[in-house]
Enzyme design. Structure first.
Site, PDB file in Angstrom:
ATOM      1  CD  GLU A 161      17.703 -13.166  -5.656  1.00  7.77           C
ATOM      2  OE1 GLU A 161      17.154 -13.597  -4.617  1.00  7.77           O
ATOM      3  OE2 GLU A 161      17.309 -12.135  -6.231  1.00  7.77           O
ATOM      4  CB  CYS A 175      -0.952   0.096   1.182  1.00  5.70           C
ATOM      5  SG  CYS A 175      -2.149  -1.224   1.252  1.00  5.70           S
ATOM      6  CD1 TRP A 180       0.313  -6.535  -2.426  1.00  7.36           C
ATOM      7  CD2 TRP A 180       0.011  -6.801  -0.241  1.00  7.36           C
ATOM      8  NE1 TRP A 180       0.744  -7.793  -2.089  1.00  7.36           N
ATOM      9  CE2 TRP A 180       0.572  -7.983  -0.751  1.00  7.36           C
ATOM     10  CE3 TRP A 180      -0.274  -6.742   1.130  1.00  7.36           C
ATOM     11  CZ2 TRP A 180       0.856  -9.097   0.049  1.00  7.36           C
ATOM     12  CZ3 TRP A 180       0.011  -7.840   1.923  1.00  7.36           C
ATOM     13  CH2 TRP A 180       0.572  -9.002   1.375  1.00  7.36           C
ATOM     14  CD  GLU A 198      10.474 -11.993  -6.286  1.00  7.95           C
ATOM     15  OE1 GLU A 198      11.579 -11.876  -6.853  1.00  7.95           O
ATOM     16  OE2 GLU A 198      10.070 -11.211  -5.431  1.00  7.95           O
ATOM     17  CE  LYS A 200      14.479 -11.730  -8.051  1.00 11.63           C
ATOM     18  NZ  LYS A 200      14.964 -10.965  -6.942  1.00 11.63           N
ATOM     19  CE  LYS A 204      11.853  -2.980  -4.847  1.00 17.68           C
ATOM     20  NZ  LYS A 204      12.594  -4.056  -5.503  1.00 17.68           N
ATOM     21  NE  ARG A 206       4.578   1.929   0.040  1.00 23.54           N
ATOM     22  CZ  ARG A 206       5.541   1.726   0.935  1.00 23.54           C
ATOM     23  NH1 ARG A 206       6.778   1.941   0.611  1.00 23.54           N
ATOM     24  NH2 ARG A 206       5.244   1.348   2.154  1.00 23.54           N
ATOM     25  CG  HIS A 257      20.282 -36.545  -0.638  1.00 21.33           C
ATOM     26  ND1 HIS A 257      20.648 -37.807  -0.212  1.00 21.33           N
ATOM     27  CD2 HIS A 257      21.440 -35.857  -0.799  1.00 21.33           C
ATOM     28  CE1 HIS A 257      21.971 -37.870  -0.105  1.00 21.33           C
ATOM     29  NE2 HIS A 257      22.472 -36.700  -0.468  1.00 21.33           N
ATOM     30  CG  ASN A 293       1.250   1.053   4.178  1.00 21.75           C
ATOM     31  OD1 ASN A 293       1.010  -0.142   4.054  1.00 21.75           O
ATOM     32  ND2 ASN A 293       2.474   1.530   4.220  1.00 21.75           N
ATOM     33  N   GLY A 294      -1.101  -0.518   6.346  1.00 16.42           N
ATOM     34  CA  GLY A 294      -0.822  -1.225   7.601  1.00 16.42           C
ATOM     35  C   GLY A 294      -1.981  -2.143   7.961  1.00 16.42           C
TER      36      GLY A 294
HETATM   37  C1  AGP Z   1      12.786  -9.570  -3.973  1.00 13.31           C
HETATM   38  O1  AGP Z   1      12.776  -9.852  -5.343  1.00 13.31           O
HETATM   39  C2  AGP Z   1      11.518  -9.779  -3.321  1.00 13.31           C
HETATM   40  N1  AGP Z   1      10.493  -8.971  -3.886  1.00 13.31           N
HETATM   41  C3  AGP Z   1      11.476  -9.895  -1.800  1.00 13.31           C
HETATM   42  O2  AGP Z   1      11.898 -11.182  -1.505  1.00 13.31           O
HETATM   43  C4  AGP Z   1      12.287  -8.892  -0.961  1.00 13.31           C
HETATM   44  O3  AGP Z   1      13.651  -9.091  -1.152  1.00 13.31           O
HETATM   45  C5  AGP Z   1      11.928  -9.056   0.523  1.00 13.31           C
HETATM   46  O4  AGP Z   1      10.583  -8.756   0.712  1.00 13.31           O
HETATM   47  C6  AGP Z   1      12.791  -8.202   1.433  1.00 13.31           C
HETATM   48  O5  AGP Z   1      12.684  -6.837   1.126  1.00 13.31           O
HETATM   49  P1  AGP Z   1      13.678  -5.785   1.729  1.00 13.31           P
HETATM   50  O6  AGP Z   1      15.031  -6.051   1.191  1.00 13.31           O
HETATM   51  O7  AGP Z   1      13.147  -4.458   1.296  1.00 13.31           O
HETATM   52  O8  AGP Z   1      13.651  -5.951   3.228  1.00 13.31           O
END
Ligand code: AGP
Length: 619
Positions: free
Chosen positions: A492, A2, A76, A499, A496, A614, A27, A515, A102-103
């Site tokens: 990672e 948000c 969001w 996501e 990626k 984000k 956001r 395994h 937001n929250g």
């Molecule tokens: C990254 O691609 C993600 N969107 C997510 O995992 C992100 O890294 C995580 O939410 C942590 O965010 P921050 O680094 O702002 O704390």
């Protein structure tokens, strides 16, 4: 998670709010809304929709909102599904209060019941509407008493005293077309100070270069603003002297330019963002790193026996990299925990443990709370963060800024590589305080300095990555394998891909595949294997053989293609030979490009993937 915005000034509010919402859309982007006060209408006009800001902008153009004071929100969803009704801003049932939030209001059920008993009604399923009615209830009481001034601010203060949870809010009062009240606890809120205009927003990017200075509000602070003035106080009504900060990034940093997506732009910005992360951070003799903001003497750092890294998601992968690098180069034991687990796990920490949090946004609630928990226990917490003025950066005991510039794409790219770089430079720094020799230190510094050029070289293979991405874009399962420090890179790479393309992907240490995950291998499940020259090369080759024996396609990322047995790799992605300390960053680049091009080939919304946001400022 948000985005909220508020503007009061002399210009048309709607267009400024919508422009800001576009910048805040990373956001959260399932719904958007604005409310604008005009001199002629007693109740502000509200326009909201379960749609992107772009759609709302078209609606606003037709609606000709008028007015020069208003608030906006990009959502969001937490409480209540994605619908026009649940979109913000929310109007109290008596029409007095308009609020964007937001929250999460945790005690919203109890509050809703008591407000219902008083006759307030609810049109949505959100916790936010409860807050709007709660403020309205206090405002009505204050109006009735005929006492006091700044009634909106007072009503907000009284309402927030009853609230459990987190909030960043922007509030309007009907019939008061030049007054906005904002407040925060656990969710970010920044005040923008301009000439004859003021703004509030979840972050500075929303101001788009409009504001000359900003004030980062602290948790528990309230701001009341009109176009020519603002006043900050605490929830307990103590006045606060504002600290004005200059905005430290350029407007074009947050613009797409000629790129189709922010993610691609940010991938290509890495030679520069890595350069920025290193600037001024090597000693004159070129044998170690130096950091200005650790707030710890060499003697204190020398006494550290153990380090704990905390983070979430991609930042947690950077923490894992930090473990490998610090243990390898400085021989200090490092533990890594998910912030969300650490804050509740009550883990026993040893006496001379130094804690680091890693957070790009500096606002991730789990990491913020983990940091607070470690500080509450009396541990010193340092941070690696990208956002100056963010809550985590302000609350920690010192740290390092990444200087990556704003990262808008929801999938983190340039922020991750900068985190890995800073962590590896820390390994050098700690190492040189212990057993790492001058000559080894010099080699590492030289390697870091060559990094921007080598990253550009890897980016030069982007077309080849795109070709491979198109070939495998229809597959619905991917496996990513790597060993030692390449294991977090494999994780990672998998994150990626899932996501932004919604493909099922898993990362494993290569030898772990046999395994269990080996059961997945088939012609429709490609494996991306990182096989770099050195101690683990032959071991990685054996794992790849096991994949090939089961007819799994293999994409190999390597710096020594000539040493691979003939026919082992279906596709090759080449990395230049380099010092081990920078290889994790170099191998990350093709993985970023691979997931980007697969997502594009599948027609996915790369910068705004479904269900994500984000900055995750809720638990
Ligand atoms: C990254 O691609 C993600 N969107 C997510 O995992 C992100 O890294 C995580 O939410 C942590 O965010 P921050 O680094 O702002 O704390």
């Amino acid at each position: 998670m948000c985005g909220i915005i508020g503007y009061t000034g002399r210009q048309e509010a709607a267009s400024i709010l919508l422009e800001g919402l576009k910048r805040l859309e990373y956001r959260g982007y399932d719904s958007a809304g604005i409310a604008v006060c005009t001199q002629t209408q007693p109740v502000p006009r509200i326009l909201k929709k379960a749609a992107r800001v772009e759609v709302l902008s078209r609606m606003a153009k037709e609606a000709r909102m008028g007015g020069s004071c208003g608030i906006g929100h990009t959502r969001w969803a937490t409480h209540g599904g994605v619908s026009d009704r649940n979109a913000h801003p929310h109007l109290s049932s008596d029409g007095a209060i308009i609020l964007a939030h937001n929250g999460v209001i945790e005690n919203y059920v109890q509050l809703r019941n008591s407000l219902s008993a008083l006759g307030y009604t609810f049109a949505s399923e959100t916790d936010t509407e409860v807050l709007a009615n709660l403020v309205a209830m206090h405002l009505a009481r204050l109006e009735k008493s005929g006492l006091g001034e700044n009634l909106l601010e007072e009503a907000v203060r009284m309402a927030l005293a009853e609230v459990e949870g987190t909030y960043g809010i922007a509030v309007l009062r009907s019939g008061h077309p030049d007054e906005i009240v904002g407040a925060r606890k656990g969710s970010p809120l920044v005040l923008g100070v301009g000439r004859n205009e003021n703004m509030i927003a979840s972050d500075v990017t929303a101001f788009g270069g409009r504001m000359q200075n900003v004030v980062y509000l602290e948790d528990g602070q309230i701001v009341r603003m009109c176009r020519d003035d603002f006043v900050i106080s605490t929830l307990s009504n103590q006045s606060v002297s504002p600290v004005l900060n200059e905005i430290n990034w350029r407007l074009e940093d947050a613009e797409l330019g000629s790129f189709p997506h922010f993610m691609l732009k940010e991938i290509f910005e890495q030679p520069t963002s890595l350069e920025n992360a290193m600037r001024g951070r090597f000693s004159q003799d070129g044998s170690t790193a130096q950091f200005g903001g650790l707030n710890m003497s060499a003697r204190e750092l020398r006494q550290v026996d153990r380090i704990l890294f905390l983070g979430c998601g991609t930042a947690w992968h950077a923490c894992q990299l930090a473990k490998h690098m610090i243990e390898r180069y400085a021989r200090i034991p490092v533990d890594v925990e998910y912030s969300s687990e650490f804050r509740y796990r009550n883990s026993p920490l040893e006496k001379n443990t130094l804690v680091f949090t890693i957070s790009q946004s500096g606002e991730t609630l789990d990491t913020l709370e983990a940091q607070r928990e470690a500080q509450r226990k009396g541990y010193r917490v340092l941070g690696i963060s990208n956002v100056v003025g963010s809550t985590i950066a302000r609350e920690n005991d010192g740290g390092i800024f990444q200087h990556s510039g704003p990262e808008i794409g929801v999938a983190s790219t340039k922020a991750f590589t900068a985190q890995v770089l800073v962590a590896t430079m820390l390994a050098l720094y700690f190492g040189r305080m212990r057993d790492l020799s001058f000559a080894d230190g010099r080699e590492m510094v030289k390697a870091f300095q060559s990094l921007p050029g080598l990253v550009s070289q890897v980016l030069g293979h982007a077309a080849e990555v795109e070709r491979i991405a198109k070939k495998y874009a229809d597959c619905n399962d991917f496996l990513f394998l790597g060993r030692l420090e390449m294991f977090p890179i494999a994780l990672e790479g998998a994150l990626k891909l899932k996501e932004i393309s919604y493909i099922h992907a898993e990362g494993y240490p290569a030898a772990e595949m046999k395994h269990g995950p080996i059961a997945l291998i088939c012609p429709e499940c490609p494996t991306v294997a990182i096989a770099m020259a050195g101690e683990m090369f032959r071991k990685c080759v054996s794992s790849i053989q096991e994949v090939k024996a089961r007819k799994g396609p293999v994409i190999v990322i390597t710096d020594c293609p000539d040493e691979l047995p003939d026919g082992l790799a279906d596709e090759l992605l080449l990395i230049p030979s380099a010092h081990q300390c920078i290889l994790p960053i170099l191998t990350t680049i093709p993985l970023q490009l691979l997931s980007y091009h697969i997502a594009v080939a599948r027609g996915c919304d790369v910068d705004k993937p479904r269900n994500l946001a984000k900055s995750v400022t809720v638990e």
